[in-house]
Design a protein around this motif. Structure first.
Motif, PDB file in Angstrom:
ATOM      1  N   GLY A   1      24.247 -13.411  11.357  1.00 60.32           N
ATOM      2  CA  GLY A   1      25.691 -13.423  11.164  1.00 60.32           C
ATOM      3  C   GLY A   1      26.142 -13.355   9.724  1.00 60.32           C
ATOM      4  N   ILE A   2      25.198 -13.406   8.769  1.00 63.48           N
ATOM      5  CA  ILE A   2      25.580 -13.265   7.365  1.00 63.48           C
ATOM      6  C   ILE A   2      24.692 -12.210   6.717  1.00 63.48           C
ATOM      7  N   ARG A   3      25.186 -11.639   5.649  1.00 63.61           N
ATOM      8  CA  ARG A   3      24.372 -10.699   4.885  1.00 63.61           C
ATOM      9  C   ARG A   3      23.454 -11.495   3.968  1.00 63.61           C
ATOM     10  N   PHE A   4      22.188 -11.158   3.992  1.00 64.51           N
ATOM     11  CA  PHE A   4      21.268 -11.863   3.111  1.00 64.51           C
ATOM     12  C   PHE A   4      20.175 -10.911   2.643  1.00 64.51           C
ATOM     13  N   ASN A   5      19.550 -11.302   1.552  1.00 65.42           N
ATOM     14  CA  ASN A   5      18.459 -10.517   0.989  1.00 65.42           C
ATOM     15  C   ASN A   5      17.417 -11.478   0.432  1.00 65.42           C
ATOM     16  N   LEU A   6      16.191 -11.338   0.905  1.00 65.63           N
ATOM     17  CA  LEU A   6      15.082 -12.158   0.423  1.00 65.63           C
ATOM     18  C   LEU A   6      14.120 -11.272  -0.356  1.00 65.63           C
ATOM     19  N   THR A   7      13.795 -11.681  -1.580  1.00 60.29           N
ATOM     20  CA  THR A   7      12.816 -10.971  -2.394  1.00 60.29           C
ATOM     21  C   THR A   7      11.732 -11.946  -2.826  1.00 60.29           C
ATOM     22  N   MET A   8      10.478 -11.566  -2.570  1.00 57.93           N
ATOM     23  CA  MET A   8       9.325 -12.339  -3.031  1.00 57.93           C
ATOM     24  C   MET A   8       8.587 -11.505  -4.071  1.00 57.93           C
ATOM     25  N   ASN A   9       8.506 -12.025  -5.279  1.00 59.74           N
ATOM     26  CA  ASN A   9       7.840 -11.347  -6.387  1.00 59.74           C
ATOM     27  C   ASN A   9       6.495 -12.039  -6.609  1.00 59.74           C
ATOM     28  N   LEU A  10       5.420 -11.396  -6.140  1.00 56.72           N
ATOM     29  CA  LEU A  10       4.092 -12.005  -6.161  1.00 56.72           C
ATOM     30  C   LEU A  10       3.282 -11.471  -7.332  1.00 56.72           C
ATOM     31  N   ALA A  11       2.696 -12.383  -8.090  1.00 57.42           N
ATOM     32  CA  ALA A  11       1.842 -11.983  -9.209  1.00 57.42           C
ATOM     33  C   ALA A  11       0.545 -11.394  -8.667  1.00 57.42           C
ATOM     34  N   GLY A  12       0.293 -10.130  -8.981  1.00 58.32           N
ATOM     35  CA  GLY A  12      -0.894  -9.449  -8.484  1.00 58.32           C
ATOM     36  C   GLY A  12      -0.517  -8.292  -7.577  1.00 58.32           C
ATOM     37  N   THR A  13      -1.492  -7.447  -7.307  1.00 61.77           N
ATOM     38  CA  THR A  13      -1.270  -6.275  -6.459  1.00 61.77           C
ATOM     39  C   THR A  13      -1.933  -6.506  -5.109  1.00 61.77           C
ATOM     40  N   TYR A  14      -1.120  -6.475  -4.044  1.00 66.95           N
ATOM     41  CA  TYR A  14      -1.598  -6.798  -2.707  1.00 66.95           C
ATOM     42  C   TYR A  14      -1.189  -5.720  -1.707  1.00 66.95           C
TER      43      TYR A  14
ATOM     44  N   SER B   1       5.521  -3.247  -9.115  1.00 68.62           N
ATOM     45  CA  SER B   1       6.134  -3.111 -10.435  1.00 68.62           C
ATOM     46  C   SER B   1       5.410  -4.011 -11.426  1.00 68.62           C
ATOM     47  N   ASN B   2       4.937  -3.408 -12.519  1.00 69.33           N
ATOM     48  CA  ASN B   2       4.294  -4.159 -13.610  1.00 69.33           C
ATOM     49  C   ASN B   2       3.163  -5.059 -13.117  1.00 69.33           C
ATOM     50  N   GLY B   3       2.376  -4.544 -12.183  1.00 66.60           N
ATOM     51  CA  GLY B   3       1.247  -5.309 -11.683  1.00 66.60           C
ATOM     52  C   GLY B   3       1.601  -6.370 -10.663  1.00 66.60           C
ATOM     53  N   ASN B   4       2.860  -6.420 -10.231  1.00 64.33           N
ATOM     54  CA  ASN B   4       3.298  -7.390  -9.230  1.00 64.33           C
ATOM     55  C   ASN B   4       3.625  -6.693  -7.916  1.00 64.33           C
ATOM     56  N   THR B   5       3.629  -7.474  -6.844  1.00 61.68           N
ATOM     57  CA  THR B   5       3.994  -6.983  -5.515  1.00 61.68           C
ATOM     58  C   THR B   5       5.326  -7.595  -5.115  1.00 61.68           C
ATOM     59  N   LEU B   6       6.295  -6.750  -4.764  1.00 62.85           N
ATOM     60  CA  LEU B   6       7.620  -7.224  -4.378  1.00 62.85           C
ATOM     61  C   LEU B   6       7.864  -6.926  -2.903  1.00 62.85           C
ATOM     62  N   ILE B   7       8.160  -7.979  -2.147  1.00 63.59           N
ATOM     63  CA  ILE B   7       8.450  -7.868  -0.718  1.00 63.59           C
ATOM     64  C   ILE B   7       9.924  -8.191  -0.513  1.00 63.59           C
ATOM     65  N   THR B   8      10.637  -7.310   0.176  1.00 65.72           N
ATOM     66  CA  THR B   8      12.065  -7.510   0.425  1.00 65.72           C
ATOM     67  C   THR B   8      12.327  -7.495   1.927  1.00 65.72           C
ATOM     68  N   ILE B   9      13.063  -8.498   2.401  1.00 63.79           N
ATOM     69  CA  ILE B   9      13.445  -8.591   3.815  1.00 63.79           C
ATOM     70  C   ILE B   9      14.935  -8.897   3.871  1.00 63.79           C
ATOM     71  N   ASN B  10      15.664  -8.171   4.717  1.00 58.20           N
ATOM     72  CA  ASN B  10      17.107  -8.414   4.822  1.00 58.20           C
ATOM     73  C   ASN B  10      17.600  -8.414   6.269  1.00 58.20           C
ATOM     74  N   GLN B  11      16.695  -8.716   7.196  1.00 53.72           N
ATOM     75  CA  GLN B  11      17.072  -8.840   8.599  1.00 53.72           C
ATOM     76  C   GLN B  11      16.598 -10.193   9.122  1.00 53.72           C
ATOM     77  N   PRO B  12      17.427 -10.876   9.932  1.00 54.43           N
ATOM     78  CA  PRO B  12      16.988 -12.170  10.473  1.00 54.43           C
ATOM     79  C   PRO B  12      15.799 -12.004  11.410  1.00 54.43           C
ATOM     80  N   GLY B  13      14.975 -13.033  11.474  1.00 56.14           N
ATOM     81  CA  GLY B  13      13.795 -12.995  12.329  1.00 56.14           C
ATOM     82  C   GLY B  13      12.749 -13.957  11.813  1.00 56.14           C
ATOM     83  N   TYR B  14      11.626 -13.986  12.505  1.00 57.77           N
ATOM     84  CA  TYR B  14      10.498 -14.834  12.103  1.00 57.77           C
ATOM     85  C   TYR B  14       9.380 -13.909  11.646  1.00 57.77           C
TER      86      TYR B  14
END
Length: 218
Positions: A133-146, A157-170
């Protein structure tokens, strides 16, 4: 007598605050960002709440931070720079009163987000079911390449792994460390010149030796 008057005045003020307190049903946008190392399993981050309109009255705000592990609130700051020091944290939900602001940022640290699943692999479970019911954006910036499974929205980006999720769920997330590849060292220009010079000298030595042998035979 004065003490009784002061107590009555405090009760009156508290009553007025409670009477004007509402619940945050105007939250329009939520941005959550964390960064850190899955190996060290320590992260810092923030949750930024934006409201559709300025909170004119005291409003009770409750926000769920979607990471299993040890959560610590560093501070809570409203859009006008006012620190909110009184809050209640239970089951990763932080609650507090806010007024005269349209934006609030919760800064936090969280430990033990990932569990080691094997050599160079880690798992986490991220519960975003409460954000329907709300707009949201989750970003996880992980040190390292996975490698990330499922891939979701993953970039590097710059040796890091970025995960983005913007839909509700588990979301169960499994990451695998990508081994670093080493490139054989290329000889420098000076090394190349030295090798060429050595080859020329060796060729001249062989040539002189042949000339010497031919003269002796004569």
């Amino acid at each position: 007598m004065r003490r009784n008057i002061a107590v009555l005045f405090s009760i009156l003020v508290l009553t007025l605050i409670i009477a004007q307190t509402s619940y945050s049903n105007t939250m329009s946008n939520l941005e959550i960002y964390v960064e850190g190392s899955p190996v060290e399993n320590s992260f810092t981050g923030y949750a930024r709440i934006m409201f559709a309109e300025t909170l004119r009255n005291y409003t009770e705000v409750s926000v769920y931070i979607p990471f299993e592990g040890g959560l610590t609130i560093v501070n809570i700051t409203s859009g006008n720079g006012v620190l909110i020091s009184d809050y209640y944290l239970e089951n990763n939900t932080v609650s507090f009163l806010a007024v005269n602001t349209s934006e609030i940022t919760i800064y936090f640290t969280v430990e033990a987000v990932f569990e080691e699943a094997g050599i160079g692999s880690y798992m986490a479970f991220i519960d975003l079911t409460k954000y329907a019911g709300i707009r949201f954006n989750l970003t996880m910036n992980l040190a390292g390449t996975y490698n990330v499974e499922p891939s979701y929205n993953t970039r590097y980006s710059n040796g890091n792994t970025l995960i983005t999720i913007n839909q509700p769920g588990y979301y169960p997330v499994t990451i695998y460390l990508i081994p670093e590849t080493t490139t054989p060292a290329q000889p420098s220009n000076n090394q190349g010149r030295t090798l060429i010079l050595v080859a020329i000298i060796a060729a001249l030595a062989v040539l002189l030796a042949l000339i010497f042998l031919m003269r002796r035979k004569k």
